[in-house]
Design an enzyme around this catalytic site. Structure first.
Site, short mmCIF file in Angstrom:
data_model
loop_
_atom_site.label_atom_id
_atom_site.label_comp_id
_atom_site.label_asym_id
_atom_site.label_seq_id
_atom_site.Cartn_x
_atom_site.Cartn_y
_atom_site.Cartn_z
N ASP A 1 6.17 -3.37 2.98
CA ASP A 1 6.06 -4.77 3.34
C ASP A 1 4.76 -5.07 4.05
O ASP A 1 4.11 -4.18 4.56
CB ASP A 1 7.18 -5.12 4.31
CG ASP A 1 8.27 -5.89 3.63
OD1 ASP A 1 8.66 -5.46 2.55
OD2 ASP A 1 8.70 -6.90 4.21
N LYS B 1 1.89 -8.07 -2.58
CA LYS B 1 1.18 -8.44 -3.82
C LYS B 1 2.13 -8.87 -4.93
O LYS B 1 1.67 -9.23 -6.02
CB LYS B 1 0.33 -7.25 -4.30
CG LYS B 1 -0.79 -6.96 -3.33
CD LYS B 1 -1.80 -6.00 -3.92
CE LYS B 1 -2.88 -5.68 -2.91
NZ LYS B 1 -3.16 -4.26 -2.79
#
Ligand code: SAH
Length: 409
Positions: A194, A216
């Site tokens: 994360d 992403k």
């Protein structure tokens, strides 16, 4: 003289005769390891230390001076007396019989050197520092510590199991990840990380580890979570060890249990490694205790990501205002003005001390002191941005007893 280069070898001594000559400190250090290796130990010495005497049931103790014949049938010899001439005799007798001989007094006259040894699980670490025992011991300790802490990867193919491990990363400083958490990361085939997880640790991962950066993945909270669930399930079903690495603790506003449910439905085993959670750790780093004897018997952790009065809010803010203990607000920077208003409406005093701790444990950590009444203005004045923990209550006054200094923005 050219220093000989030792040839390292792991001797299997089970049931084999090993002769130890001498009963002092050196013998005391060597004998337990020889016994642990299953060796048939013959100890030759007129006197031995109390510790060695305590081991006498596990070995054969010949209570006299060394005689050459003691080496008959031996595979390995430790000459450990404090008399060089005795050690020399042992060495010569060993040489004649082609038995490797360690010498406590003169490594240059020995035919075997004892490495600095340590164990980590099923691995034996042995370091030969070419006659610099302190150096070998220090290196051995560094390797063992690295293995224990996970800074050295120990990819145990044999005991590695496919499945998912939830790894709590703590508030951000890599030193605040647990030892078990680090190990799980180093042993993983796939790490799903994360944004708030301590990202510095990711650069230490072995090169063949697949790193999936959640920051992403496509935007949108629920789509993102579905994609995470899909990825971890798919990788685990393919036989990989997956580490799900999050900031703080995975079960504190971390959606960890949604991942557990997804794994459970797919029949994937899950392991949980808790992390230091920010509502406790971040105030602590800033010197604020969430409880203090005689001041508060409770602390309440609330997510502020939905504003008070919003139809999606699950929090009864007037009930929260009526509580007397510490409030810890997470994900609350944006809605802090509305939350402060709801607490004031519910009867909290405008002078109630408030601390806003931003970027806890990171180099940019800072604490903004305020009060419930001044909070909205202070957040703007100090340009407070997430991640931040907002602590409301007397414990802030205890940690910062003076009237909050008004820092210039
Ligand atoms: N699972 C995490 C919390 C995730 S929710 C945990 O157990 O800590 C994200 C919120 O956590 C942020 O909005 C902020 O309120 C808080 N937070 C997490 N890390 C923080 C940090 N280093 N400093 C300040 N707040 C932090």
């Amino acid at each position: 003289m050219v220093e000989p280069a030792p040839y390292p070898s792991g001797l299997i001594l089970t049931g084999r005769r090993v002769v130890v000559v001498g009963g002092g400190q050196v013998a005391q250090r060597r004998v337990p390891a020889l016994l642990a290796a299953g060796a048939d130990v013959l100890l030759v010495s007129p006197e031995v230390t109390p510790a060695l005497e305590g081991l006498s049931a596990e070995l054969t103790w010949v209570r006299r001076e060394f005689e050459e014949g003691d080496l008959d049938g031996a595979w390995y010899v430790v000459a450990a007396t404090n008399l060089s001439d005795v050690n020399e005799r042992v060495g010569l007798a060993a040489e004649e019989r082609r038995i490797f001989c360690v010498r406590s007094d003169d490594a240059g006259r020995a035919t075997a050197w004892t490495p600095a040894v340590g164990r980590h699980g099923s691995v034996t670490v042995a370091v030969l520092g070419n006659r610099e025992p302190r150096r070998s011991a220090a290196l051995r300790d560094a390797v063992l510590e690295g293995l224990r802490e996970g800074t050295i990867a120990d990819r145990r193919e044999r005991d590695r199991v496919a499945g998912v491990t939830l790894v709590g990363g703590g508030p951000g400083d890599p030193d605040l990840v647990t030892v078990a958490g680090r190990k799980a990361l180093m042993e993983a085939d796939v790490v799903v990380a994360d944004r708030l997880a301590p990202r510095e640790l990711l650069s230490d991962l072995p090169a063949d580890v697949e790193l999936i950066d959640v920051a992403k993945l496509p935007r949108g909270r629920s789509a993102q979570q579905e994609e995470i669930n899909r990825v971890i399930v798919e990788r685990a079903l393919a036989g990989k060890a997956v580490a799900r690495f999050k900031g703080g603790d995975n079960f504190v506003f971390g959606r960890g249990y949604e991942e557990i449910i997804a794994c459970r439905e797919a029949g994937i085993p899950v392991r949980v490694i808790p992390g230091l959670t920010s509502p406790v750790a971040v105030p602590g780093l800033a010197g604020i205790p969430v409880t203090h004897r005689g001041v508060t018997h409770e602390f309440t952790v609330i997510s502020g990501h939905v504003p008070p009065g919003h139809p999606a809010s699950l929090t009864n803010w007037s009930a929260v205002a009526a509580l007397t203990g510490t409030l810890v607000l997470m994900m609350a920077v944006e809605n802090a003005p509305a939350i402060a208003a709801a607490l004031l409406d519910g009867g909290r005093h405008p002078d109630t001390p408030v601390a806003v701790v931003c970027d806890g444990s990171m180099p940019t950590e800072r604490t903004v002191l305020s009060t419930l009444g001044d909070l909205p203005a202070d957040l703007v004045a100090h340009d407070v941005r997430p991640p931040a923990i907002i602590v409301v209550g007397e414990v802030v006054g205890i940690a910062f007893p003076k009237p909050p200094p008004k820092l210039s923005p």
